[in-house]
Design a protein around this motif. Structure first.
Motif, PDB file in Angstrom:
ATOM      1  N   ILE A  13       3.650  15.046   4.134  1.00 52.39           N
ATOM      2  CA  ILE A  13       4.169  13.731   4.555  1.00 52.39           C
ATOM      3  C   ILE A  13       5.607  13.931   5.006  1.00 52.39           C
ATOM      4  O   ILE A  13       6.431  14.477   4.256  1.00 52.39           O
ATOM      5  CB  ILE A  13       4.167  12.719   3.367  1.00 52.39           C
ATOM      6  CG1 ILE A  13       2.765  12.529   2.790  1.00 52.39           C
ATOM      7  CG2 ILE A  13       4.775  11.373   3.807  1.00 52.39           C
ATOM      8  CD1 ILE A  13       1.775  11.835   3.669  1.00 52.39           C
ATOM      9  N   LEU A  38       1.698  18.293   0.039  1.00 52.72           N
ATOM     10  CA  LEU A  38       1.084  17.618  -1.106  1.00 52.72           C
ATOM     11  C   LEU A  38       0.138  18.535  -1.884  1.00 52.72           C
ATOM     12  O   LEU A  38      -0.685  19.230  -1.279  1.00 52.72           O
ATOM     13  CB  LEU A  38       0.271  16.419  -0.624  1.00 52.72           C
ATOM     14  CG  LEU A  38       0.970  15.411   0.286  1.00 52.72           C
ATOM     15  CD1 LEU A  38       0.010  14.261   0.599  1.00 52.72           C
ATOM     16  CD2 LEU A  38       2.245  14.874  -0.361  1.00 52.72           C
ATOM     17  N   LEU A 104      -3.929  10.223   5.517  1.00 55.33           N
ATOM     18  CA  LEU A 104      -3.283  11.531   5.437  1.00 55.33           C
ATOM     19  C   LEU A 104      -3.695  12.312   6.668  1.00 55.33           C
ATOM     20  O   LEU A 104      -4.882  12.408   6.982  1.00 55.33           O
ATOM     21  CB  LEU A 104      -3.751  12.250   4.183  1.00 55.33           C
ATOM     22  CG  LEU A 104      -3.224  11.621   2.909  1.00 55.33           C
ATOM     23  CD1 LEU A 104      -3.999  12.114   1.706  1.00 55.33           C
ATOM     24  CD2 LEU A 104      -1.753  11.948   2.744  1.00 55.33           C
ATOM     25  N   ILE A 178       4.543  11.735  -4.345  1.00 56.80           N
ATOM     26  CA  ILE A 178       4.272  10.744  -3.305  1.00 56.80           C
ATOM     27  C   ILE A 178       2.949  10.073  -3.650  1.00 56.80           C
ATOM     28  O   ILE A 178       1.928  10.748  -3.865  1.00 56.80           O
ATOM     29  CB  ILE A 178       4.230  11.397  -1.905  1.00 56.80           C
ATOM     30  CG1 ILE A 178       5.654  11.787  -1.488  1.00 56.80           C
ATOM     31  CG2 ILE A 178       3.615  10.437  -0.876  1.00 56.80           C
ATOM     32  CD1 ILE A 178       5.783  12.406  -0.105  1.00 56.80           C
ATOM     33  N   SER A 179       2.986   8.738  -3.750  1.00 58.13           N
ATOM     34  CA  SER A 179       1.766   7.959  -3.996  1.00 58.13           C
ATOM     35  C   SER A 179       1.310   7.397  -2.663  1.00 58.13           C
ATOM     36  O   SER A 179       2.077   6.725  -1.972  1.00 58.13           O
ATOM     37  CB  SER A 179       2.048   6.819  -4.975  1.00 58.13           C
ATOM     38  OG  SER A 179       2.571   7.329  -6.181  1.00 58.13           O
ATOM     39  N   VAL A 180       0.086   7.692  -2.291  1.00 56.67           N
ATOM     40  CA  VAL A 180      -0.454   7.233  -1.001  1.00 56.67           C
ATOM     41  C   VAL A 180      -1.207   5.925  -1.248  1.00 56.67           C
ATOM     42  O   VAL A 180      -2.206   5.897  -1.967  1.00 56.67           O
ATOM     43  CB  VAL A 180      -1.405   8.286  -0.392  1.00 56.67           C
ATOM     44  CG1 VAL A 180      -1.978   7.802   0.936  1.00 56.67           C
ATOM     45  CG2 VAL A 180      -0.672   9.616  -0.208  1.00 56.67           C
ATOM     46  N   HIS A 287      -0.999   2.824   6.272  1.00 58.44           N
ATOM     47  CA  HIS A 287      -0.865   3.143   4.844  1.00 58.44           C
ATOM     48  C   HIS A 287       0.602   3.342   4.475  1.00 58.44           C
ATOM     49  O   HIS A 287       1.424   3.690   5.314  1.00 58.44           O
ATOM     50  CB  HIS A 287      -1.683   4.381   4.511  1.00 58.44           C
ATOM     51  CG  HIS A 287      -3.081   4.275   5.038  1.00 58.44           C
ATOM     52  ND1 HIS A 287      -3.982   3.365   4.561  1.00 58.44           N
ATOM     53  CD2 HIS A 287      -3.695   4.927   6.055  1.00 58.44           C
ATOM     54  CE1 HIS A 287      -5.115   3.468   5.245  1.00 58.44           C
ATOM     55  NE2 HIS A 287      -4.960   4.408   6.160  1.00 58.44           N
ATOM     56  N   LYS A 289       3.314   5.291   1.947  1.00 62.98           N
ATOM     57  CA  LYS A 289       3.486   6.412   1.033  1.00 62.98           C
ATOM     58  C   LYS A 289       4.767   6.170   0.244  1.00 62.98           C
ATOM     59  O   LYS A 289       5.800   5.869   0.833  1.00 62.98           O
ATOM     60  CB  LYS A 289       3.580   7.729   1.811  1.00 62.98           C
ATOM     61  CG  LYS A 289       2.223   8.162   2.398  1.00 62.98           C
ATOM     62  CD  LYS A 289       2.075   7.837   3.831  1.00 62.98           C
ATOM     63  CE  LYS A 289       0.711   8.251   4.368  1.00 62.98           C
ATOM     64  NZ  LYS A 289       0.701   8.353   5.828  1.00 62.98           N
TER      65      LYS A 289
END
Ligand code: PMV
Length: 330
Positions: A13, A38, A104, A178-180, A287, A289
């Protein structure tokens, strides 16, 4: 004659974004970018060069790839074949262990895994810099997935056709995450290549984006070196919003956000007011992140799962470099 190898690579990312190419050059970024690779999510690709094949065969997630995807893979394989000095066609089998609609970029991990597997199978002996340069020629963001932790990719220089990403040494151990936040299960409609060409061709804000990106990149690089999450998060948000503003000012406007994107951004801002270090970034899709300390991800994911319309939240820490699996014959 059969030569085969398997490689694994992770998506990345960008925290300061690549958006726009140098004119007249093939996949040379007009701005520098910095990303986090990631862990937990990966693409596994096996390349088998076989004398009996008449053309390259590409299978993605169990299905035969379309003409466009096969051509893009063949272009990369052609460069490997030229370096190896043979003309064997290849069977390519590639699979992601993360959902395709997760937002992603599978092109980053996909081309990183493909170049590592193809180079190993062909026995060309390319080092990481060469692999990164070759991955970039297929997908700019893939250059960064060759490396683990945090990686940088400089802007291209007109007239110079080699460019590799570089790792920021030691950054893989930084306890961030990192939270997607997946805001729709529908596939995106305007891909990054098309979206950035449209932005550079029609947006009056594109030159301003290109002018400001190097300063944002340098602040992000220093923040990673200093392990300063707040500084990195603040500049990551500036970069993402500047990139999206340039796209929104294109004609017709290119809007990647949906209403859930905005609701998720709002929730992250509220988390920050409540005292949690959390920062957003968005790519060529809806989305969100969220960059945070690894220790805060449970709290952040729980808060975002409560936002109406959020489909799911996937959590990743800094991941390792793209790598060939051992035991393959060169
Ligand atoms: O290299 P591509 O075509 O995957 O483009 C990536 C563009 C962004 O994801 C929006 C930004 C980035 O630097 O990854």
């Amino acid at each position: 004659m059969i030569r085969a190898a398997t490689a694994v690579a992770h998506p990345n990312i960008a925290l300061t974004k690549y958006w726009g190419k140098l004119e007249g050059m093939s996949r040379m970024p007009s701005v520098p970018s910095l990303s986090m690779t990631l862990d937990g999510m990966s693409t596994t690709t096996t390349v088998t060069f076989e004398g009996a094949l008449e053309r390259d065969l590409v299978v993605l997630n169990g299905n035969a790839a379309g003409e466009k995807e096969t051509r893009r893979a063949s272009e990369l394989l052609d460069r490997v074949r030229t370096a190896a000095g043979f003309d064997l066609r290849a069977r390519v089998e590639s699979a992601n262990d993360f959902p395709t609609a997760s937002g992603l970029a599978s092109s980053a991990s996909g081309f990183a895994a493909l170049v590592v597997a193809a180079a190993k199978a062909a026995g060309v002996g390319w080092d990481a810099a060469r692999l990164s340069d070759q991955a970039r020629r297929s997908s700019v963001s893939a250059a960064r997935s060759i490396f683990g932790g945090f990686a940088t990719l400089a802007a291209g220089v007109p007239g110079r056709d080699v460019l590799s990403a570089e790792p920021i040494d030691g950054s893989i151990d930084w306890q961030v995450a990192i939270s997607v936040v997946v805001t729709t299960l529908k596939q995106k409609d305007v891909g990054s290549t098309e979206g950035m060409a449209h932005t550079s061709n029609t947006s009056p804000y594109y030159p301003a984006w290109v002018a400001s990106a190097p300063r944002l990149f340098e602040r992000a690089r220093r923040a990673v070196l200093a392990r300063d999450l707040e500084a990195l998060g603040v500049v990551a948000e500036e970069s993402a919003f500047a990139m999206h503003a340039s796209a929104m000012a294109a004609t017709p406007a290119l809007i990647y956000f949906n209403p859930v994107t905005l609701a998720a951004i709002e929730r992250v801002r509220k988390l920050r007011q409540e005292g949690t270090q959390a920062y957003v970034t968005m790519d060529a899709g809806p989305h969100v992140k969220v960059l945070s300390l690894a220790a805060d991800t449970a709290k952040i994911a729980a808060a975002l799962r409560e936002v109406p319309g959020v489909e799911k939240v996937l959590i990743a820490k800094p991941g390792g470099p793209a790598a060939a699996k051992s035991g393959d014959r060169p």
